[in-house]
Design a protein around this motif. Structure first.
Motif, PDB file in Angstrom:
ATOM      1  N   VAL A 331       8.963  19.055   0.194  1.00 39.98           N
ATOM      2  CA  VAL A 331       8.521  20.232  -0.260  1.00 39.98           C
ATOM      3  C   VAL A 331       7.851  20.895   0.859  1.00 39.98           C
ATOM      4  N   HIS A 332       8.135  21.738   1.529  1.00 39.13           N
ATOM      5  CA  HIS A 332       7.289  22.695   2.641  1.00 39.13           C
ATOM      6  C   HIS A 332       7.035  21.543   3.747  1.00 39.13           C
ATOM      7  N   GLY A 333       8.219  20.663   3.872  1.00 39.89           N
ATOM      8  CA  GLY A 333       8.151  19.820   4.935  1.00 39.89           C
ATOM      9  C   GLY A 333       7.096  18.644   4.816  1.00 39.89           C
ATOM     10  N   ILE A 334       6.816  18.552   3.544  1.00 37.85           N
ATOM     11  CA  ILE A 334       5.756  17.398   3.138  1.00 37.85           C
ATOM     12  C   ILE A 334       6.595  16.321   2.376  1.00 37.85           C
ATOM     13  N   ALA A 335       6.869  15.256   2.658  1.00 35.44           N
ATOM     14  CA  ALA A 335       7.586  14.108   2.239  1.00 35.44           C
ATOM     15  C   ALA A 335       7.321  13.941   0.782  1.00 35.44           C
ATOM     16  N   CYS A 336       8.224  13.684  -0.136  1.00 37.90           N
ATOM     17  CA  CYS A 336       8.003  13.298  -1.568  1.00 37.90           C
ATOM     18  C   CYS A 336       9.192  12.757  -2.164  1.00 37.90           C
ATOM     19  N   ALA A 337       9.035  12.182  -3.270  1.00 41.88           N
ATOM     20  CA  ALA A 337      10.240  11.259  -3.948  1.00 41.88           C
ATOM     21  C   ALA A 337      10.803  12.142  -5.183  1.00 41.88           C
ATOM     22  N   ASP A 338      11.816  12.134  -5.357  1.00 43.25           N
ATOM     23  CA  ASP A 338      12.627  12.898  -6.605  1.00 43.25           C
ATOM     24  C   ASP A 338      12.772  11.903  -7.691  1.00 43.25           C
ATOM     25  N   ASP A 339      12.455  10.679  -7.383  1.00 47.62           N
ATOM     26  CA  ASP A 339      12.948   9.691  -8.495  1.00 47.62           C
ATOM     27  C   ASP A 339      11.496   8.685  -8.787  1.00 47.62           C
ATOM     28  N   THR A 340      11.600   7.529  -9.232  1.00 51.39           N
ATOM     29  CA  THR A 340      10.285   6.663  -9.840  1.00 51.39           C
ATOM     30  C   THR A 340       9.694   5.701  -8.906  1.00 51.39           C
ATOM     31  N   ILE A 341      10.101   6.066  -7.464  1.00 50.01           N
ATOM     32  CA  ILE A 341       9.503   4.907  -6.684  1.00 50.01           C
ATOM     33  C   ILE A 341       7.942   5.364  -6.524  1.00 50.01           C
ATOM     34  N   THR A 342       7.730   6.474  -7.020  1.00 51.92           N
ATOM     35  CA  THR A 342       6.132   6.650  -6.838  1.00 51.92           C
ATOM     36  C   THR A 342       5.307   5.866  -7.885  1.00 51.92           C
ATOM     37  N   ASP A 343       6.102   5.399  -8.893  1.00 44.56           N
ATOM     38  CA  ASP A 343       5.381   4.658  -9.828  1.00 44.56           C
ATOM     39  C   ASP A 343       4.912   3.137  -9.068  1.00 44.56           C
ATOM     40  N   GLN A 344       5.621   3.105  -8.002  1.00 44.65           N
ATOM     41  CA  GLN A 344       4.862   1.488  -7.310  1.00 44.65           C
ATOM     42  C   GLN A 344       3.674   1.847  -6.505  1.00 44.65           C
ATOM     43  N   LYS A 345       3.014   0.881  -6.090  1.00 45.79           N
ATOM     44  CA  LYS A 345       2.222   1.035  -5.148  1.00 45.79           C
ATOM     45  C   LYS A 345       2.292   0.736  -3.861  1.00 45.79           C
ATOM     46  N   LEU A 346       2.513   1.903  -2.931  1.00 45.51           N
ATOM     47  CA  LEU A 346       3.076   1.762  -1.560  1.00 45.51           C
ATOM     48  C   LEU A 346       2.027   2.662  -0.721  1.00 45.51           C
ATOM     49  N   THR A 347       2.025   1.786   0.622  1.00 43.11           N
ATOM     50  CA  THR A 347       1.524   2.522   1.529  1.00 43.11           C
ATOM     51  C   THR A 347       2.300   3.861   1.983  1.00 43.11           C
ATOM     52  N   PHE A 348       2.049   4.812   2.552  1.00 43.01           N
ATOM     53  CA  PHE A 348       2.831   5.830   2.892  1.00 43.01           C
ATOM     54  C   PHE A 348       3.848   5.515   3.748  1.00 43.01           C
ATOM     55  N   GLU A 349       3.539   4.561   4.714  1.00 39.31           N
ATOM     56  CA  GLU A 349       4.442   4.222   5.517  1.00 39.31           C
ATOM     57  C   GLU A 349       5.780   3.445   4.785  1.00 39.31           C
ATOM     58  N   LYS A 350       5.584   2.685   4.000  1.00 44.42           N
ATOM     59  CA  LYS A 350       6.730   1.999   2.960  1.00 44.42           C
ATOM     60  C   LYS A 350       7.327   3.010   2.376  1.00 44.42           C
ATOM     61  N   PHE A 351       6.763   3.854   1.665  1.00 45.79           N
ATOM     62  CA  PHE A 351       7.065   5.153   0.913  1.00 45.79           C
ATOM     63  C   PHE A 351       8.091   5.987   1.623  1.00 45.79           C
ATOM     64  N   TYR A 352       7.628   6.086   2.940  1.00 47.72           N
ATOM     65  CA  TYR A 352       8.566   6.988   3.977  1.00 47.72           C
ATOM     66  C   TYR A 352       9.725   6.139   4.346  1.00 47.72           C
ATOM     67  N   ASN A 353       9.815   5.156   4.521  1.00 46.43           N
ATOM     68  CA  ASN A 353      10.839   4.359   4.915  1.00 46.43           C
ATOM     69  C   ASN A 353      11.868   4.264   3.587  1.00 46.43           C
ATOM     70  N   ILE A 354      11.380   4.143   2.547  1.00 46.01           N
ATOM     71  CA  ILE A 354      12.369   4.198   1.256  1.00 46.01           C
ATOM     72  C   ILE A 354      12.896   5.443   1.179  1.00 46.01           C
ATOM     73  N   LEU A 355      12.274   6.749   1.588  1.00 47.71           N
ATOM     74  CA  LEU A 355      12.635   7.874   1.312  1.00 47.71           C
ATOM     75  C   LEU A 355      13.846   7.973   2.539  1.00 47.71           C
ATOM     76  N   LYS A 356      13.608   7.692   3.730  1.00 48.54           N
ATOM     77  CA  LYS A 356      14.543   7.727   4.758  1.00 48.54           C
ATOM     78  C   LYS A 356      15.863   7.166   4.316  1.00 48.54           C
ATOM     79  N   ARG A 357      15.586   5.620   3.812  1.00 50.95           N
ATOM     80  CA  ARG A 357      16.919   4.863   3.262  1.00 50.95           C
ATOM     81  C   ARG A 357      17.504   5.624   2.387  1.00 50.95           C
ATOM     82  N   ASN A 358      16.875   6.060   1.185  1.00 48.50           N
ATOM     83  CA  ASN A 358      17.686   6.803   0.302  1.00 48.50           C
ATOM     84  C   ASN A 358      18.168   8.109   0.696  1.00 48.50           C
ATOM     85  N   THR A 359      17.442   8.660   1.554  1.00 43.29           N
ATOM     86  CA  THR A 359      17.993   9.908   2.233  1.00 43.29           C
ATOM     87  C   THR A 359      19.521   9.896   2.861  1.00 43.29           C
TER      88      THR A 359
END
Length: 366
Positions: A331-359
Protein backbone atom coordinates in the motif's frame (compact mmCIF):
# COMPACT_ATOMS: atom_id res chain seq x y z
CA UNK A 1 89.89 9.91 29.24
CA UNK A 2 86.57 9.65 31.06
CA UNK A 3 86.22 13.45 30.86
CA UNK A 4 86.64 13.35 27.09
CA UNK A 5 84.08 10.55 26.75
CA UNK A 6 81.57 12.45 28.85
CA UNK A 7 82.02 15.56 26.71
CA UNK A 8 81.60 13.51 23.55
CA UNK A 9 78.46 11.86 24.92
CA UNK A 10 76.97 15.17 26.03
CA UNK A 11 77.79 16.72 22.66
CA UNK A 12 76.19 13.87 20.74
CA UNK A 13 73.11 14.01 22.98
CA UNK A 14 72.72 17.75 22.43
CA UNK A 15 73.14 17.31 18.69
CA UNK A 16 70.53 14.52 18.69
CA UNK A 17 68.11 16.72 20.65
CA UNK A 18 68.75 19.62 18.29
CA UNK A 19 68.11 17.42 15.27
CA UNK A 20 64.93 16.08 16.86
CA UNK A 21 63.75 19.62 17.57
CA UNK A 22 64.48 20.62 14.00
CA UNK A 23 61.55 18.49 12.86
CA UNK A 24 59.15 20.46 15.09
CA UNK A 25 57.94 23.36 13.02
CA UNK A 26 54.83 25.35 12.21
CA UNK A 27 54.49 26.90 8.76
CA UNK A 28 51.89 29.52 7.91
CA UNK A 29 49.88 29.36 4.68
CA UNK A 30 48.39 32.73 3.82
CA UNK A 31 45.89 31.19 1.35
CA UNK A 32 43.85 29.41 4.03
CA UNK A 33 45.15 31.44 7.02
CA UNK A 34 46.36 28.24 8.68
CA UNK A 35 49.46 27.16 10.57
CA UNK A 36 50.49 23.59 9.76
CA UNK A 37 52.50 22.16 12.64
CA UNK A 38 54.46 18.98 11.87
CA UNK A 39 56.03 16.33 14.09
CA UNK A 40 55.00 17.97 17.34
CA UNK A 41 55.87 15.86 20.37
CA UNK A 42 54.35 16.93 23.71
CA UNK A 43 54.82 20.70 23.27
CA UNK A 44 54.25 23.24 20.50
CA UNK A 45 56.97 25.71 19.46
CA UNK A 46 56.93 29.11 21.14
CA UNK A 47 56.01 31.57 18.41
CA UNK A 48 53.31 33.98 17.22
CA UNK A 49 50.17 32.17 16.01
CA UNK A 50 47.69 35.01 15.59
CA UNK A 51 43.92 34.58 15.25
CA UNK A 52 44.25 31.86 12.63
CA UNK A 53 43.74 28.09 12.38
CA UNK A 54 46.22 25.37 13.33
CA UNK A 55 46.47 21.88 11.83
CA UNK A 56 48.62 19.20 13.40
CA UNK A 57 50.28 16.76 10.96
CA UNK A 58 52.14 13.62 12.07
CA UNK A 59 52.01 14.80 15.67
CA UNK A 60 52.49 12.61 18.74
CA UNK A 61 50.94 14.06 21.88
CA UNK A 62 50.09 11.16 24.25
CA UNK A 63 48.83 13.54 26.95
CA UNK A 64 47.40 16.93 26.07
CA UNK A 65 47.88 19.22 29.10
CA UNK A 66 48.27 22.89 29.82
CA UNK A 67 52.02 22.65 29.19
CA UNK A 68 51.36 21.31 25.68
CA UNK A 69 50.37 24.78 24.49
CA UNK A 70 51.55 27.16 27.24
CA UNK A 71 51.72 30.37 25.19
CA UNK A 72 49.20 33.20 25.03
CA UNK A 73 47.50 33.20 21.63
CA UNK A 74 44.27 33.94 19.81
CA UNK A 75 43.86 30.85 17.62
CA UNK A 76 40.27 30.30 16.44
CA UNK A 77 40.58 26.71 15.18
CA UNK A 78 42.69 23.71 16.13
CA UNK A 79 42.75 20.40 14.26
CA UNK A 80 44.41 17.66 16.31
CA UNK A 81 43.07 14.62 14.45
CA UNK A 82 45.36 11.57 14.32
CA UNK A 83 47.71 13.05 16.92
CA UNK A 84 47.89 9.88 19.07
CA UNK A 85 46.28 11.62 22.05
CA UNK A 86 45.37 9.22 24.88
CA UNK A 87 44.62 11.58 27.77
CA UNK A 88 43.37 15.13 28.23
CA UNK A 89 44.11 16.63 31.65
CA UNK A 90 42.34 19.41 33.56
CA UNK A 91 42.53 22.93 32.11
CA UNK A 92 44.44 21.57 29.08
CA UNK A 93 43.11 24.31 26.79
CA UNK A 94 43.05 27.24 29.20
CA UNK A 95 45.34 29.33 26.94
CA UNK A 96 43.14 28.61 23.91
CA UNK A 97 40.03 30.39 25.11
CA UNK A 98 39.32 31.95 21.71
CA UNK A 99 38.83 28.62 19.90
CA UNK A 100 35.69 28.31 17.78
CA UNK A 101 36.49 24.79 16.56
CA UNK A 102 38.42 21.98 18.28
CA UNK A 103 38.79 18.73 16.35
CA UNK A 104 40.04 15.71 18.35
CA UNK A 105 38.73 12.95 16.08
CA UNK A 106 40.63 9.77 15.25
CA UNK A 107 42.86 9.74 18.31
CA UNK A 108 42.98 7.05 21.00
CA UNK A 109 41.52 9.14 23.82
CA UNK A 110 40.56 7.00 26.81
CA UNK A 111 40.45 9.59 29.56
CA UNK A 112 39.14 13.16 29.66
CA UNK A 113 39.62 14.72 33.09
CA UNK A 114 37.22 16.98 34.95
CA UNK A 115 37.64 20.59 33.76
CA UNK A 116 39.42 19.37 30.61
CA UNK A 117 37.73 22.02 28.44
CA UNK A 118 37.31 24.63 31.15
CA UNK A 119 37.43 28.13 29.67
CA UNK A 120 36.30 27.26 26.14
CA UNK A 121 33.16 29.38 25.95
CA UNK A 122 33.08 30.44 22.27
CA UNK A 123 33.15 26.99 20.65
CA UNK A 124 30.97 26.23 17.64
CA UNK A 125 32.18 22.62 17.30
CA UNK A 126 33.92 20.20 19.64
CA UNK A 127 34.67 16.86 17.96
CA UNK A 128 35.58 13.82 20.06
CA UNK A 129 34.34 11.23 17.55
CA UNK A 130 36.21 8.02 16.75
CA UNK A 131 38.15 7.63 19.98
CA UNK A 132 38.34 5.00 22.76
CA UNK A 133 36.17 6.62 25.45
CA UNK A 134 34.35 4.11 27.67
CA UNK A 135 32.92 6.66 30.10
CA UNK A 136 32.61 10.41 30.55
CA UNK A 137 33.96 12.02 33.69
CA UNK A 138 31.32 14.20 35.37
CA UNK A 139 32.35 17.83 34.96
CA UNK A 140 34.55 17.24 31.91
CA UNK A 141 32.63 20.09 30.24
CA UNK A 142 32.67 22.33 33.30
CA UNK A 143 32.71 26.02 32.29
CA UNK A 144 32.31 25.08 28.61
CA UNK A 145 29.90 26.67 26.17
CA UNK A 146 29.40 25.70 22.54
CA UNK A 147 26.95 24.98 19.76
CA UNK A 148 27.81 21.36 19.02
CA UNK A 149 29.53 18.55 20.93
CA UNK A 150 30.08 15.26 19.09
CA UNK A 151 31.17 12.07 20.90
CA UNK A 152 30.01 9.46 18.37
CA UNK A 153 31.85 6.26 17.44
CA UNK A 154 33.38 5.69 20.88
CA UNK A 155 32.87 2.87 23.40
CA UNK A 156 30.58 4.56 25.91
CA UNK A 157 28.44 2.11 27.89
CA UNK A 158 26.48 4.52 30.07
CA UNK A 159 25.96 8.20 30.80
CA UNK A 160 26.46 8.70 34.52
CA UNK A 161 24.29 11.05 36.53
CA UNK A 162 25.42 14.68 36.44
CA UNK A 163 27.90 13.97 33.64
CA UNK A 164 27.30 17.45 32.25
CA UNK A 165 27.51 19.24 35.56
CA UNK A 166 28.94 22.75 35.25
CA UNK A 167 28.34 23.13 31.53
CA UNK A 168 27.39 26.67 30.51
CA UNK A 169 25.41 25.57 27.49
CA UNK A 170 25.34 23.45 24.35
CA UNK A 171 22.73 23.25 21.58
CA UNK A 172 23.52 19.91 19.89
CA UNK A 173 24.88 16.69 21.43
CA UNK A 174 25.78 13.61 19.37
CA UNK A 175 26.28 10.36 21.32
CA UNK A 176 25.46 8.04 18.41
CA UNK A 177 27.29 4.82 17.51
CA UNK A 178 28.42 3.92 21.01
CA UNK A 179 27.47 0.96 23.25
CA UNK A 180 25.27 2.93 25.64
CA UNK A 181 23.01 0.54 27.54
CA UNK A 182 22.27 2.51 30.69
CA UNK A 183 20.88 5.98 31.30
CA UNK A 184 19.90 7.52 34.63
CA UNK A 185 17.21 9.98 35.59
CA UNK A 186 19.81 12.77 35.83
CA UNK A 187 22.01 11.74 32.88
CA UNK A 188 20.96 14.84 30.95
CA UNK A 189 20.83 17.29 33.83
CA UNK A 190 22.37 20.73 33.19
CA UNK A 191 21.53 20.55 29.45
CA UNK A 192 18.65 23.00 29.69
CA UNK A 193 19.46 24.68 26.36
CA UNK A 194 19.85 21.48 24.32
CA UNK A 195 17.90 21.46 21.03
CA UNK A 196 19.30 18.37 19.28
CA UNK A 197 20.13 14.98 20.87
CA UNK A 198 21.33 11.99 18.82
CA UNK A 199 21.38 8.68 20.72
CA UNK A 200 21.02 6.49 17.62
CA UNK A 201 22.81 3.17 17.13
CA UNK A 202 23.43 2.32 20.76
CA UNK A 203 22.22 -0.58 22.93
CA UNK A 204 19.34 1.12 24.76
CA UNK A 205 16.28 -0.96 25.59
CA UNK A 206 14.92 1.05 28.51
CA UNK A 207 14.61 4.71 29.43
CA UNK A 208 14.15 5.75 33.07
CA UNK A 209 11.09 7.88 33.64
CA UNK A 210 12.14 11.49 33.89
CA UNK A 211 15.25 11.08 31.75
CA UNK A 212 14.19 13.97 29.51
CA UNK A 213 12.61 16.21 32.14
CA UNK A 214 15.29 18.90 31.82
CA UNK A 215 15.24 19.04 27.99
CA UNK A 216 12.29 21.37 27.56
CA UNK A 217 13.87 23.13 24.57
CA UNK A 218 14.75 19.91 22.72
CA UNK A 219 13.51 19.97 19.13
CA UNK A 220 15.03 16.78 17.67
CA UNK A 221 15.46 13.41 19.43
CA UNK A 222 17.00 10.49 17.52
CA UNK A 223 16.68 7.05 19.18
CA UNK A 224 16.93 5.00 15.97
CA UNK A 225 18.93 1.79 15.90
CA UNK A 226 18.50 0.75 19.54
CA UNK A 227 16.67 -2.23 21.10
CA UNK A 228 13.39 -0.70 22.32
CA UNK A 229 10.35 -2.99 22.25
CA UNK A 230 7.85 -0.68 23.91
CA UNK A 231 7.58 2.80 25.43
CA UNK A 232 5.71 3.41 28.67
CA UNK A 233 3.50 6.29 29.73
CA UNK A 234 5.66 9.25 30.69
CA UNK A 235 8.75 8.17 28.74
CA UNK A 236 8.82 11.41 26.78
CA UNK A 237 7.39 13.68 29.46
CA UNK A 238 9.07 17.07 29.47
CA UNK A 239 9.67 17.19 25.72
CA UNK A 240 7.03 19.84 25.17
CA UNK A 241 8.96 21.55 22.37
CA UNK A 242 9.90 18.42 20.41
CA UNK A 243 9.44 18.70 16.63
CA UNK A 244 11.14 15.52 15.31
CA UNK A 245 11.20 12.07 16.94
CA UNK A 246 13.02 9.15 15.29
CA UNK A 247 12.22 5.67 16.70
CA UNK A 248 13.07 3.68 13.56
CA UNK A 249 15.24 0.54 13.44
CA UNK A 250 14.31 -0.67 16.89
CA UNK A 251 12.37 -3.80 17.89
CA UNK A 252 9.00 -2.20 18.62
CA UNK A 253 6.19 -4.72 18.73
CA UNK A 254 3.77 -2.16 20.09
CA UNK A 255 3.40 1.58 19.67
CA UNK A 256 0.82 3.41 21.74
CA UNK A 257 0.17 6.87 20.24
CA UNK A 258 -0.66 8.26 23.69
CA UNK A 259 3.09 8.51 24.41
CA UNK A 260 2.97 11.49 22.01
CA UNK A 261 0.30 13.28 24.03
CA UNK A 262 2.44 16.03 25.61
CA UNK A 263 4.29 16.85 22.37
CA UNK A 264 2.15 19.72 21.19
CA UNK A 265 4.62 20.78 18.49
CA UNK A 266 5.52 17.38 17.02
CA UNK A 267 5.76 17.52 13.22
CA UNK A 268 7.64 14.32 12.34
CA UNK A 269 7.80 10.84 13.85
CA UNK A 270 9.51 7.79 12.33
CA UNK A 271 8.50 4.30 13.52
CA UNK A 272 9.73 2.48 10.41
CA UNK A 273 11.86 -0.67 10.38
CA UNK A 274 10.40 -2.14 13.57
CA UNK A 275 8.24 -5.23 14.23
CA UNK A 276 4.89 -3.43 14.22
CA UNK A 277 1.76 -5.11 12.91
CA UNK A 278 -0.84 -2.56 13.98
CA UNK A 279 -0.95 1.10 14.99
CA UNK A 280 -4.13 3.06 15.66
CA UNK A 281 -4.15 5.89 13.12
CA UNK A 282 -7.15 7.61 14.72
CA UNK A 283 -5.29 7.82 18.04
CA UNK A 284 -2.19 9.23 16.35
CA UNK A 285 -4.36 11.90 14.73
CA UNK A 286 -6.01 12.65 18.09
CA UNK A 287 -2.87 12.73 20.24
CA UNK A 288 -0.56 14.49 17.76
CA UNK A 289 -2.72 16.80 15.61
CA UNK A 290 0.24 18.96 14.39
CA UNK A 291 1.92 15.86 12.87
CA UNK A 292 2.88 16.45 9.22
CA UNK A 293 5.17 13.51 8.41
CA UNK A 294 5.37 9.90 9.59
CA UNK A 295 7.67 7.01 8.64
CA UNK A 296 6.00 3.60 8.82
CA UNK A 297 7.67 1.41 6.17
CA UNK A 298 9.53 -1.89 6.74
CA UNK A 299 7.22 -3.20 9.44
CA UNK A 300 5.25 -6.45 9.45
CA UNK A 301 2.02 -4.87 8.23
CA UNK A 302 -1.26 -6.50 7.36
CA UNK A 303 -2.56 -4.71 4.27
CA UNK A 304 -5.98 -3.96 5.78
CA UNK A 305 -4.58 -2.44 8.99
CA UNK A 306 -2.00 -0.51 6.95
CA UNK A 307 -4.75 0.84 4.68
CA UNK A 308 -6.76 1.98 7.70
CA UNK A 309 -3.70 3.66 9.19
CA UNK A 310 -2.99 5.59 6.00
CA UNK A 311 -6.67 6.49 5.67
CA UNK A 312 -6.72 8.10 9.12
CA UNK A 313 -3.48 9.92 8.34
CA UNK A 314 -4.64 11.31 5.00
CA UNK A 315 -3.38 14.80 5.87
CA UNK A 316 0.07 13.48 6.89
CA UNK A 317 2.95 12.89 4.47
CA UNK A 318 3.81 9.17 4.58
CA UNK A 319 7.59 8.98 4.47
CA UNK A 320 9.03 5.74 3.04
CA UNK A 321 12.44 4.68 4.33
CA UNK A 322 15.15 4.16 1.72
CA UNK A 323 13.03 2.87 -1.16
CA UNK A 324 9.54 1.90 -2.20
CA UNK A 325 8.66 -1.80 -2.39
CA UNK A 326 6.44 -2.19 -5.43
CA UNK A 327 7.62 -5.76 -6.20
CA UNK A 328 5.36 -7.30 -3.50
CA UNK A 329 1.85 -6.69 -2.17
CA UNK A 330 1.91 -3.14 -0.88
CA UNK A 331 0.00 0.00 0.00
CA UNK A 332 1.64 3.23 -1.15
CA UNK A 333 4.82 1.25 -1.84
CA UNK A 334 4.93 -0.06 1.74
CA UNK A 335 5.15 -3.86 1.89
CA UNK A 336 2.21 -5.63 3.52
CA UNK A 337 0.54 -9.06 3.58
CA UNK A 338 -3.02 -9.80 2.55
CA UNK A 339 -3.20 -13.09 4.44
CA UNK A 340 -2.43 -14.53 7.87
CA UNK A 341 1.39 -14.56 7.75
CA UNK A 342 1.41 -11.49 9.98
CA UNK A 343 0.15 -13.72 12.80
CA UNK A 344 3.66 -15.16 12.95
CA UNK A 345 6.55 -13.51 14.75
CA UNK A 346 8.81 -12.56 11.87
CA UNK A 347 11.67 -10.19 11.26
CA UNK A 348 10.99 -7.83 8.39
CA UNK A 349 13.59 -9.61 6.24
CA UNK A 350 11.81 -12.99 6.59
CA UNK A 351 8.44 -11.30 6.17
CA UNK A 352 9.63 -9.62 2.96
CA UNK A 353 11.07 -12.86 1.56
CA UNK A 354 7.73 -14.62 2.15
CA UNK A 355 5.93 -11.78 0.37
CA UNK A 356 8.27 -12.06 -2.61
CA UNK A 357 7.79 -15.82 -2.77
CA UNK A 358 4.01 -15.46 -2.57
CA UNK A 359 4.06 -12.68 -5.17
CA UNK A 360 6.10 -14.80 -7.58
CA UNK A 361 3.64 -17.68 -7.17
CA UNK A 362 0.74 -15.34 -7.78
CA UNK A 363 1.93 -14.66 -11.33
CA UNK A 364 1.35 -18.28 -12.28
CA UNK A 365 -2.42 -18.53 -12.34
CA UNK A 366 -5.18 -18.42 -14.96
Amino acid sequence: MWFVLVLLFQGSTALYTLNQGAHRKCDYAHVNRTYTCSYIENIFPKMFYGNYALDCVSCSIPTFKVETFPYENSLISMNLTNSRIRNITSFAFQRLGGLHSLDLRYNVIRNVSRDAFNGLVEVYELYLDNNELEDLTPGFLNNFEGNQVRISWNKLKSIAGKTFEGIKGVMALDLSHNHIFTLFEDSFSYLDGLEFLDMSDNALCNLPLGAFKNLKLLKTLNLAGNHFRKFHFGTFSGLNGLIELNLSRNALIQFEPNVLLTMGNLRMVDIGANDLQYVDGLMIHSYAPPLRQIGISDNVWNCISLSNLIQYLHSVNIHVNEHYRYDVTNVHGIACADDTITDQKLTFEKFYNILKRNTNNAYNYC
